[in-house]
Design a protein around this motif. Structure first.
Motif, mmCIF file in Angstrom:
data_model
loop_
_atom_site.group_PDB
_atom_site.id
_atom_site.type_symbol
_atom_site.label_atom_id
_atom_site.label_comp_id
_atom_site.label_asym_id
_atom_site.label_seq_id
_atom_site.Cartn_x
_atom_site.Cartn_y
_atom_site.Cartn_z
ATOM 1 N N ASP A 345 0.819 -1.210 0.000
ATOM 2 C CA ASP A 345 0.000 0.000 0.000
ATOM 3 C C ASP A 345 0.856 1.265 0.000
ATOM 4 O OD1 ASP A 345 -0.645 1.923 2.144
ATOM 5 O OD2 ASP A 345 -1.413 0.262 3.346
ATOM 6 N N SER A 346 0.310 2.322 -0.573
ATOM 7 C CA SER A 346 1.132 3.504 -0.864
ATOM 8 C C SER A 346 1.669 4.174 0.403
ATOM 9 C CB SER A 346 0.343 4.507 -1.702
ATOM 10 O OG SER A 346 -0.883 4.782 -1.069
ATOM 11 N N GLY A 377 -3.786 2.382 -3.671
ATOM 12 C CA GLY A 377 -4.511 3.212 -2.708
ATOM 13 C C GLY A 377 -5.378 2.358 -1.793
ATOM 14 N N LYS A 443 -9.668 -1.300 -11.510
ATOM 15 C CA LYS A 443 -9.364 0.108 -11.231
ATOM 16 C C LYS A 443 -7.857 0.318 -11.329
ATOM 17 C CE LYS A 443 -13.659 0.419 -9.626
ATOM 18 N NZ LYS A 443 -13.932 -1.020 -9.522
ATOM 19 N N ASN A 444 -7.480 1.483 -11.811
ATOM 20 C CA ASN A 444 -6.069 1.836 -11.781
ATOM 21 C C ASN A 444 -5.601 1.710 -10.337
ATOM 22 O OD1 ASN A 444 -3.618 3.098 -11.682
ATOM 23 N ND2 ASN A 444 -4.192 4.684 -13.143
ATOM 24 N N ARG A 445 -4.620 0.836 -10.089
ATOM 25 C CA ARG A 445 -4.333 0.515 -8.700
ATOM 26 C C ARG A 445 -3.736 1.659 -7.884
ATOM 27 N NH1 ARG A 445 0.871 0.435 -8.938
ATOM 28 N NH2 ARG A 445 1.890 -0.637 -10.653
ATOM 29 N N THR A 446 -3.239 2.687 -8.549
ATOM 30 C CA THR A 446 -2.574 3.741 -7.792
ATOM 31 C C THR A 446 -3.554 4.605 -6.990
ATOM 32 O OG1 THR A 446 -2.612 5.088 -9.764
ATOM 33 C CG2 THR A 446 -0.574 3.912 -9.308
ATOM 34 N N THR A 447 -4.826 4.562 -7.355
ATOM 35 C CA THR A 447 -5.786 5.422 -6.654
ATOM 36 C C THR A 447 -6.587 4.620 -5.637
ATOM 37 O OG1 THR A 447 -7.264 4.999 -8.496
ATOM 38 C CG2 THR A 447 -6.078 7.064 -8.528
ATOM 39 N N ASP A 448 -7.241 5.333 -4.724
ATOM 40 C CA ASP A 448 -8.174 4.682 -3.802
ATOM 41 C C ASP A 448 -9.347 4.162 -4.631
ATOM 42 O OD1 ASP A 448 -6.595 5.571 -1.776
ATOM 43 O OD2 ASP A 448 -7.883 7.248 -1.208
ATOM 44 N N TYR A 449 -10.059 3.177 -4.134
ATOM 45 C CA TYR A 449 -11.231 2.783 -4.901
ATOM 46 C C TYR A 449 -12.416 2.472 -3.999
ATOM 47 C CZ TYR A 449 -11.813 -2.329 -4.695
ATOM 48 O OH TYR A 449 -12.091 -3.602 -4.328
#
Ligand code: ARG
Length: 584
Positions: A345-346, A377, A443-449
């Motif tokens: 996680d980021s 995220g 979902k683009n994994r870099t963002t929260d979802y």
């Protein structure tokens, strides 16, 4: 495809260098992109624009020179110049047709293995001992597993590393508590500790409330670190019971991790003392108030001074960072990694960057070996807040999966009329697990979802049920036609625009799989499969198969397109760890 055109352009650049048209020292990064508009061909490059200045040429004239020298290829029907100096490539329909026929009968959907096979260590899942796996570990587990499957499919040697949290001072209180429970009931662990979370909470409560217990717990920490066999035995029991819990979740989710993939934090204990000494000997670490600290220039503290990272505490203990330094070293030196991918996680980004900065400075891992943090995220509830139960607790994975199955069962109740009870149960399970996984993967994994049951279980949109359904639709076409998809013959003819659009989409599978492996981003594959299903549905509407008046050759060709679509869908979903079925 992209790679093929790139290779053609590389050859062209060498020819132009030999002819003295381009300076010999130019090493351009050749980029080939998919065009947005069919009128501009299928693929395009800006190579001439890139080279015009260093070559002292007019971009359009240079584009023409490149086109003139481009080696002939069966893929390319024609090229065209566009705008200030773009080159557009139109793919050849005969080549396309041939590719589709090959894909239709190949379980790999005609995806070759990678030219350069690498050893790739993938760090994912990594829950903590004596803690229930919760939704926070779900993302790492699901995304990591999809990337692992993709890398393996491309022929890379993949080492799964489940870096579980199996070391630290908390084990003192856990051992002390387990000891008490075992006094009451020697069999307490054989029942599997139904609730790990509760066990952890109780240990902590006692530790905070009872000084005598706390004293005992601290004693156990010292003994454990000293290799005392009683404490190690107790520790091992806690590890084993946790692994059993986790394995049940992995199996249920169809995640490819096994107990053999566990390489927890404790693996690196024997390396830590030596690393600390070595960092000191190399002048990287210095003593500061009894602790051993590495000061990193690239990180500044509040006062603008280099930030200190402790590698050995005053009491001689080591830290999470020290472990990750040792871990990176081990993965390169002992496991022979060419690449190490961390799905974490980021919030742990800075931690990793500091550990790796030290790793590089100490020369433990050379620059050509890539250490990659594939951060993601948080999973949020519908209200946009961290995903919690109604009472505000962390959601246990097991409960989440139970709910997914209940909801899928409700959803499918009216639909599954012709299925046997066993088939129904299988469909419910595959749709439920597929939905949970796909919601995350897409979902683009870099963002929260945002975790939203209604969206993920919908039969419309970019969801698992939509893709699983698209697959069963194709299978039913073959049943209706009374044809075995594995025994097709005939040729593919690309006539109608919908056929061409589908064929074009199908041959992009290869590039898509490769970019998932390179970037560690499964959402690229999800989006691709979603678009492919859309192209298939349009094709199926425009180009009938099981209808009167469809000629024999036309029918055979369309069935091949169906078979190739099914192969790609099935293979693509398998790479994502999602199962398909014959009917649903
Ligand atoms: N166990 C850690 C956690 O739950 C994640 C470990 C990730 N891997 C690593 N090499 N640090 O936060």
């Amino acid at each position: 495809m992209k790679e093929h055109i790139q290779a053609l352009l590389e050859q062209t650049v060498s020819i132009l260098k030999q002819e003295g048209i381009l300076p010999a020292e130019l090493e351009p990064r050749i980029q080939v992109d998919r065009t947005k508009d069919k009128a501009h061909g299928d693929l395009a490059t800006n190579l001439a624009l890139l080279l015009a200045k260093p070559a002292g040429q007019n971009p359009r004239a240079l584009a023409q020179l490149i086109v003139d020298k481009l080696p002939a290829s069966p893929l390319v029907a024609k090229t065209e110049l566009a705008g200030p100096g773009f080159i557009n490539f139109f793919l050849d329909n005969d080549w396309l047709a041939n590719q589709i026929a090959l894909m239709a009968q190949d379980p790999r959907a005609h995806v070759p293995v990678a030219e350069h096979q690498q050893t790739v260590v993938v760090d994912y899942s990594a829950p903590n001992v004596a803690k229930e796996m919760h939704v926070g570990h779900l993302r790492s587990t699901i995304i990591g597993d999809a990337v692992v499957r993709t890398l393996e499919f491309l022929g890379h040697k993949v080492i799964r590393a489940n870096h579980i949290g199996d070391w630290g001072t908390q084990f003192g209180m856990l051992i002390a508590h387990l000891e008490e429970l075992e006094k009451q009931n020697p069999e307490v662990l054989s029942s599997g500790l139904a609730d790990l979370e509760q066990f952890y909470r109780e240990s902590k409560q006692q530790y905070d409330a009872d000084p005598e217990f706390a004293e005992r717990a601290r004693g156990y920490v010292v003994r454990l670190q000293g290799g005392d066999s009683y404490c190690l035995g107790m520790w091992q029991k806690l590890v084993d019971v946790t692994l059993k819990h986790n394995q049940a979740v992995y199996d249920r989710l169809n995640v490819s991790l096994t107990p053999a993939d566990v390489m927890g934090e404790s693996t690196y204990n024997p390396m830590l003392a030596e690393i600390a000494e070595d960092l000191q000997a190399k002048g990287l670490a210095v003593e500061d108030q009894g602790a051993l600290v590495v000061y990193l220039d690239e990180y500044k503290n509040k006062d603008g001074d280099p930030m200190g990272v402790i590698v050995r505490k005053k009491d001689g203990g080591f830290l999470y960072t020290t472990t990750d330094i040792a871990c990176a070293k081990y993965r390169y030196q002992r496991l022979g990694a060419d690449r190490v991918l961390y799905f974490i996680d980021s919030r742990q980004h800075q931690h990793l960057m500091q550990a790796w900065s030290i790793v590089r400075q100490a020369g433990y891992v050379p620059e050509q070996v890539s250490l990659e943090h594939h951060a993601f995220g948080m999973m949020l509830g519908k209200d946009g807040r961290p995903f919690k139960t109604r009472s505000g607790g962390t959601v246990k994975l097991v409960e989440l999966l139970d709910e997914a199955e209940q909801r899928a069962a409700q959803l499918l109740e009216q639909k599954q009329t012709e299925l046997t009870p066993e088939e129904k149960a299988q469909v419910v399970n595959r749709v439920a697990m597929g939905s949970v996984k796909y919601a995350d993967l897409s979902k683009n994994r870099t963002t929260d979802y945002i975790f939203d049951w209604d969206n993920m279980l919908s039969f419309e949109g970019n969801t698992a049920p939509y893709l699983q359904y698209a697959y069963t639709r194709i299978r039913s076409i073959f049943r209706k036609a009374g044809v075995d998809a594995e025994q097709l013959n005939g040729q593919v003819q690309i006539g109608a625009p919908a056929e061409e659009a589908l064929a074009q989409k199908l041959v992009q599978f290869n590039d898509t799989v490769k970019s998932v492996a390179d970037k560690g981003m499964p959402h690229l594959l999800c989006l691709y499969l979603f678009e492919l299903s859309g192209a298939f549905m349009s094709f199926y509407e425009a180009c009938p198969i099981n209808k009167d008046g469809v000629g024999e050759q036309e029918r055979a060709s369309r069935l091949l397109l169906c078979a190739a679509s099914a192969k790609v869908l099935e293979r693509g979903l398998t790479l994502l760890g999602i199962e398909t079925m014959e009917r649903m």
